[in-house]
Structure formats: C-alpha cells, structure tokens
Design an enzyme around this catalytic site. Structure first.
Site, PDB file in Angstrom:
ATOM      1  CB  CYS A   1      25.593  13.146  29.583  1.00 12.77           C
ATOM      2  SG  CYS A   1      24.261  13.952  28.690  1.00 12.77           S
TER       3      CYS A   1
ATOM      4  NE  ARG B   1      18.847  10.404  34.720  1.00  8.08           N
ATOM      5  CZ  ARG B   1      19.758  11.300  34.388  1.00  8.08           C
ATOM      6  NH1 ARG B   1      20.237  11.369  33.159  1.00  8.08           N
ATOM      7  NH2 ARG B   1      20.247  12.141  35.288  1.00  8.08           N
ATOM      8  CG  ASP B   2      23.438  10.755  34.868  1.00 10.92           C
ATOM      9  OD1 ASP B   2      23.978  10.561  33.772  1.00 10.92           O
ATOM     10  OD2 ASP B   2      23.526  11.835  35.477  1.00 10.92           O
TER      11      ASP B   2
ATOM     12  CG  ASN C   1      26.079  11.290  38.415  1.00  9.11           C
ATOM     13  OD1 ASN C   1      25.614  10.847  37.376  1.00  9.11           O
ATOM     14  ND2 ASN C   1      25.768  12.470  38.905  1.00  9.11           N
TER      15      ASN C   1
HETATM   16  P1  HMG Z   1      12.494  16.801  19.636  1.00  6.32           P
HETATM   17  O1  HMG Z   1      12.899  15.955  18.478  1.00  6.32           O
HETATM   18  O2  HMG Z   1      12.881  18.218  19.631  1.00  6.32           O
HETATM   19  O3  HMG Z   1      10.938  16.679  19.967  1.00  6.32           O
HETATM   20  O4  HMG Z   1      13.060  16.123  20.964  1.00  6.32           O
HETATM   21  P2  HMG Z   1       9.676  16.783  19.092  1.00  6.32           P
HETATM   22  O5  HMG Z   1       8.613  17.278  20.016  1.00  6.32           O
HETATM   23  O6  HMG Z   1       9.931  17.533  17.817  1.00  6.32           O
HETATM   24  O7  HMG Z   1       9.353  15.250  18.729  1.00  6.32           O
HETATM   25  C1  HMG Z   1      10.150  14.499  17.834  1.00  6.32           C
HETATM   26  C2  HMG Z   1       9.828  13.028  18.008  1.00  6.32           C
HETATM   27  O8  HMG Z   1      10.150  12.589  19.326  1.00  6.32           O
HETATM   28  C3  HMG Z   1       8.357  12.697  17.811  1.00  6.32           C
HETATM   29  O9  HMG Z   1       8.305  11.367  17.329  1.00  6.32           O
HETATM   30  C4  HMG Z   1       7.837  12.722  19.219  1.00  6.32           C
HETATM   31  O10 HMG Z   1       6.661  11.941  19.370  1.00  6.32           O
HETATM   32  C5  HMG Z   1       8.980  12.097  19.982  1.00  6.32           C
HETATM   33  P3  HMG Z   1       8.151  11.030  15.758  1.00  6.32           P
HETATM   34  O11 HMG Z   1       6.902  11.746  15.354  1.00  6.32           O
HETATM   35  O12 HMG Z   1       9.393  11.609  15.082  1.00  6.32           O
HETATM   36  O13 HMG Z   1       8.085   9.547  15.722  1.00  6.32           O
HETATM   37  N1  HMG Z   1       9.006  12.527  21.387  1.00  6.32           N
HETATM   38  C6  HMG Z   1       9.040  11.681  22.436  1.00  6.32           C
HETATM   39  N2  HMG Z   1       9.046  10.346  22.522  1.00  6.32           N
HETATM   40  C7  HMG Z   1       9.068   9.805  23.751  1.00  6.32           C
HETATM   41  N3  HMG Z   1       9.119  10.537  24.890  1.00  6.32           N
HETATM   42  C8  HMG Z   1       9.127  11.868  24.832  1.00  6.32           C
HETATM   43  C9  HMG Z   1       9.085  12.488  23.575  1.00  6.32           C
HETATM   44  N4  HMG Z   1       9.080  13.773  23.187  1.00  6.32           N
HETATM   45  C10 HMG Z   1       9.035  13.776  21.851  1.00  6.32           C
HETATM   46  N5  HMG Z   1       9.180  12.565  25.965  1.00  6.32           N
HETATM   47  C11 HMG Z   1      13.315  15.677  23.279  1.00  6.32           C
HETATM   48  C12 HMG Z   1      12.937  16.710  22.225  1.00  6.32           C
HETATM   49  C13 HMG Z   1      13.538  16.392  24.582  1.00  6.32           C
HETATM   50  C14 HMG Z   1      12.202  14.679  23.417  1.00  6.32           C
HETATM   51  C15 HMG Z   1      14.600  14.960  22.807  1.00  6.32           C
HETATM   52  O14 HMG Z   1      15.547  15.926  22.538  1.00  6.32           O
HETATM   53  C16 HMG Z   1      15.131  13.973  23.801  1.00  6.32           C
HETATM   54  O15 HMG Z   1      14.485  12.980  24.134  1.00  6.32           O
HETATM   55  N6  HMG Z   1      16.363  14.211  24.248  1.00  6.32           N
HETATM   56  C17 HMG Z   1      17.034  13.305  25.180  1.00  6.32           C
HETATM   57  C18 HMG Z   1      17.482  14.071  26.337  1.00  6.32           C
HETATM   58  C19 HMG Z   1      18.112  13.156  27.368  1.00  6.32           C
HETATM   59  O16 HMG Z   1      17.511  12.181  27.787  1.00  6.32           O
HETATM   60  N7  HMG Z   1      19.354  13.486  27.766  1.00  6.32           N
HETATM   61  C20 HMG Z   1      20.020  12.772  28.805  1.00  6.32           C
HETATM   62  C21 HMG Z   1      19.396  13.051  30.140  1.00  6.32           C
HETATM   63  S1  HMG Z   1      19.795  14.656  30.795  1.00  6.32           S
HETATM   64  C22 HMG Z   1      21.268  14.382  31.643  1.00  6.32           C
HETATM   65  O17 HMG Z   1      21.813  13.302  31.596  1.00  6.32           O
HETATM   66  C23 HMG Z   1      21.797  15.481  32.503  1.00  6.32           C
HETATM   67  C24 HMG Z   1      21.538  15.278  33.986  1.00  6.32           C
HETATM   68  O18 HMG Z   1      22.076  14.058  34.434  1.00  6.32           O
HETATM   69  C25 HMG Z   1      22.178  16.413  34.772  1.00  6.32           C
HETATM   70  C26 HMG Z   1      23.620  16.605  34.338  1.00  6.32           C
HETATM   71  O19 HMG Z   1      24.479  15.776  34.611  1.00  6.32           O
HETATM   72  O20 HMG Z   1      23.835  17.617  33.674  1.00  6.32           O
HETATM   73  C27 HMG Z   1      20.040  15.299  34.310  1.00  6.32           C
HETATM   74 MG    MG Z   2      24.126  13.734  34.967  1.00  2.62          MG
END
Ligand code: HMG
Ligand code: MG
Length: 302
Positions: free
Chosen positions: A240, A15-16, A249
């Site tokens: 990220c 994933r990450d 990581n």
């Molecule tokens: P948004 O644009 O604010 O959401 O995204 P929305 O509710 O307004 O929806 C917009 C569109 O996205 C719509 O589609 C929804 O259906 C779709 P459209 O009508 O435009 O075709 N949608 C989705 N599609 C699939 N799965 C979903 C989903 N939700 C909405 N779950 C959202 C909000 C959170 C979805 C967006 O900002 C997003 O996906 N962000 C990605 C975040 C991410 O994956 N980041 C990396 C992981 S976190 C990380 O790496 C940190 C971690 O490792 C810890 C660390 O190191 O810090 C965990």
């Molecule tokens: Mg991370």
C-alpha cells in the site's frame, strides 16, 4: 472447527497488487492479467481504483482498464471508490461491486484518504446509497484491523466500531484487512470476531498482507472460524502506498494450493493461475512472490 467446503477468492492483484508499482504498467498488461485470472477460474477480480491520480498514479488508467476487459459471464468486477467523484467515474465502467475503504486507525485514515474515520463514513454514505440504487453491490474494507504503521497495535474494539459504522450506512460486506501484515492468527481471529458482531459469516472476508509471513496462517485461523471469502493477490504482488514497507497480499497461488490440499473447492485451476502470476511477474521483471508458484515452476522446468 467449522471448515468451509468451498472458498471464494477475490484476486486483488490488478488493484492492490499493482497500485504501488513505481514503473508504468500499461493498461493492456493489466487487462491481460485480468483475462488470465478469469481464465484460471477466478469469479471475482478487484480490477482498479477510481482514486486521485495525484495520490495513486498507477491507477490513473482505471476507466481504460475497465473498458478493455472482455467480460466473462459469472465473473464479478470490483473497483475502489473513496468518494462520489470516484463513484461517478466508476459507474460508467459498469462495475458489479464497489469498495469503500475505511480504517480502524485515525492516523491511517488521514494518510490514506485525507480525512478522519467519521468524515470517511460521511463521504461513503452517499456513495453506498447511489450504488445500491443502481443495483451495485457494496463492499467495505477495514484497514489496519490489527496494526497500523503509525499507531501500532489496533484493538478489536476499533474494528467493531468501524464495522458498526459501515453497517449503519448500508455497506453489505466487510473485509477485515491486515494492511501491513503484522497480524498473527489469534489477533486476526479477534479482529474477525469484532467484525462478526455486525456482519454475518457470509458477509465478511479476510484481506491479509504477508509482510511477516503470517498471512497463510491467518487465513487458516479464519477458515477455522468458518470465514470462506478471501482477498489474495496474484503472484503476491503489492503493497500500500500509505503503509511503507508493507508487502503484498498473500499470494493467490499459495492460498489455492493450501485450500486444494485441504480438500476445499475454489473453482480455480492452479496451473492456469500460476501462468497468470508468471505473466505479470515476467512483465515486472521479477519472480512470482509465491512459494507454491516457485515450486511448481521449478517442477515444470525440471
Ligand atoms: P483529497 O485531496 O482529500 O480530495 O483526496 P479532494 O476532494 O479535496 O480533492 C482534491 C483533488 O483530487 C481534486 O483535484 C479532486 O478533483 C481530485 P484538483 O482540483 O486538485 O485537480 N479527486 C479525485 N480525482 C479522481 N478520483 C477521485 C477523486 N477524488 C478527488 N475519486 C482522496 C481524497 C480519497 C481522493 C485521496 O486521498 C485519494 O485518492 N487517496 C488514495 C487512496 C488509495 O487509493 N489508497 C490505496 C487503496 S486503499 C488500500 O490499499 C487498502 C486496502 O487494500 C485494504 C487494506 O489492505 O488495508 C483496500
Ligand atoms: Mg490491501
């Protein structure tokens, strides 16, 4: 010093590690990595994310990857779910655990999940409730627990606040995440202490990116506090998409080598782990980003 005698490692490589890869990584390769990690003795693997494919294209095959895994008993499979839409899609894949991810920095919360910290907690609340109603364990991540790519240094009070908010909606475990790998041992200890104000020692983990080469030191500093759960990434894969320049990581191989050298049990077979990291690195056309792996592979070749 209260070093644990056992450590649980969650490999977040699939994933990450892979979420930021530019080139296509087919689902079958991701599944192959998960299979190799479970064969190496990993008991929890963070497989994928049910997020918007427009935001993170590499995770668009989440359902396919989850469906393709031959599950091994005793292994837990976790997935990221930022909202109800993601949770509903994830449920069909039968995850053992879901991860909601909040940030200790407002700017990062906005860039990463397009909402404020407060809004993110509101979004997570129904996800947490639905997961727990179905017997799915809920882990939370606190990103930018020591530093933020947009806001700079992050105070432990911010971590304490997010831990309190996550606890308030029923999140069962929190990971203290150094998203951009800027932390150093004492700062990471302060962030961990802040999370420990709301969670017990068995309900916290360290998630340290290795951008500045500090992640192994930060792991040791956390071990000294008694923290016994860590997220690490096979072959040190990753970064990220919303933290430009941040690397993966800390490599699982490096952490396992260190722990075994300290007489701490992980249940992981280091040789098989090296093979898993080599498998995915060969596919990506690069060498594993792990000193222990490089040393062991050189030794094998010689
Ligand atoms: P948004 O644009 O604010 O959401 O995204 P929305 O509710 O307004 O929806 C917009 C569109 O996205 C719509 O589609 C929804 O259906 C779709 P459209 O009508 O435009 O075709 N949608 C989705 N599609 C699939 N799965 C979903 C989903 N939700 C909405 N779950 C959202 C909000 C959170 C979805 C967006 O900002 C997003 O996906 N962000 C990605 C975040 C991410 O994956 N980041 C990396 C992981 S976190 C990380 O790496 C940190 C971690 O490792 C810890 C660390 O190191 O810090 C965990
Ligand atoms: Mg991370």
């Amino acid at each position: 010093m209260q070093l644990p005698s056992k450590v649980k490692i969650v490999d977040v490589g699939p994933r990450d590690g892979l979420q930021n890869e530019k080139g296509e990584v087919p689902a079958e390769i991701k599944i192959g990595l998960v299979h190799r990690l479970q064969d190496a003795g990993l008991t929890e693997i963070e497989v994928t994310s049910f997020v918007s494919p427009k935001w993170v294209p590499q995770m668009a095959d989440a359902a396919q990857v989850m469906a393709g895994i031959e599950r091994k008993s005793g292994v837990r499979y976790s997935v990221l779910t930022p909202n109800m839409k993601g949770f509903e899609a994830a449920v069909a894949s039968r995850p053992d655990e879901i991860v909601v991810f909040a940030a200790a920095s407002e700017a990062f919360s906005q860039r990463n999940i397009n909402c404020s910290i407060a809004e993110s907690i509101e979004r997570f609340a129904p996800v947490v409730a639905a997961a727990k109603a179905q017997g799915i364990f809920v882990r939370g991540a606190i990103s930018c627990a020591v530093g933020c790519p947009y806001e700079g240094e992050v105070a432990p009070e911010r971590v304490e606040m997010v831990a309190r908010l996550l606890k308030g909606i029923g999140v069962q475990h929190v990971g203290v995440a150094d998203t951009i790998g800027v932390g150093t041992p004492l700062k990471v200890q302060r962030a961990m202490e802040a999370a420990l104000k709301h969670y017990g020692i068995d309900d916290v983990s360290g998630h340290y990116h290795d951008t500045y080469g500090q992640a192994l030191g930060n792991t040791l500093a956390s071990l000294e506090m008694g923290v016994w759960q860590y997220d690490t990434s096979s072959a040190g894969l990753g970064g990220c998409p919303y933290a430009k320049g941040a690397t993966g990581n800390v490599a699982t191989e490096d952490v396992v080598y260190m722990l075994h050298g300290m007489g701490i049990d992980t249940g992981i077979d280091l040789d098989k782990l090296i093979d898993a990291g080599k498998y995915i690195s060969d596919f990506l056309g690069r060498k594993p980003n792990s000193r222990a792996s490089t040393a062991i592979l050189n030794k094998r070749a010689g």
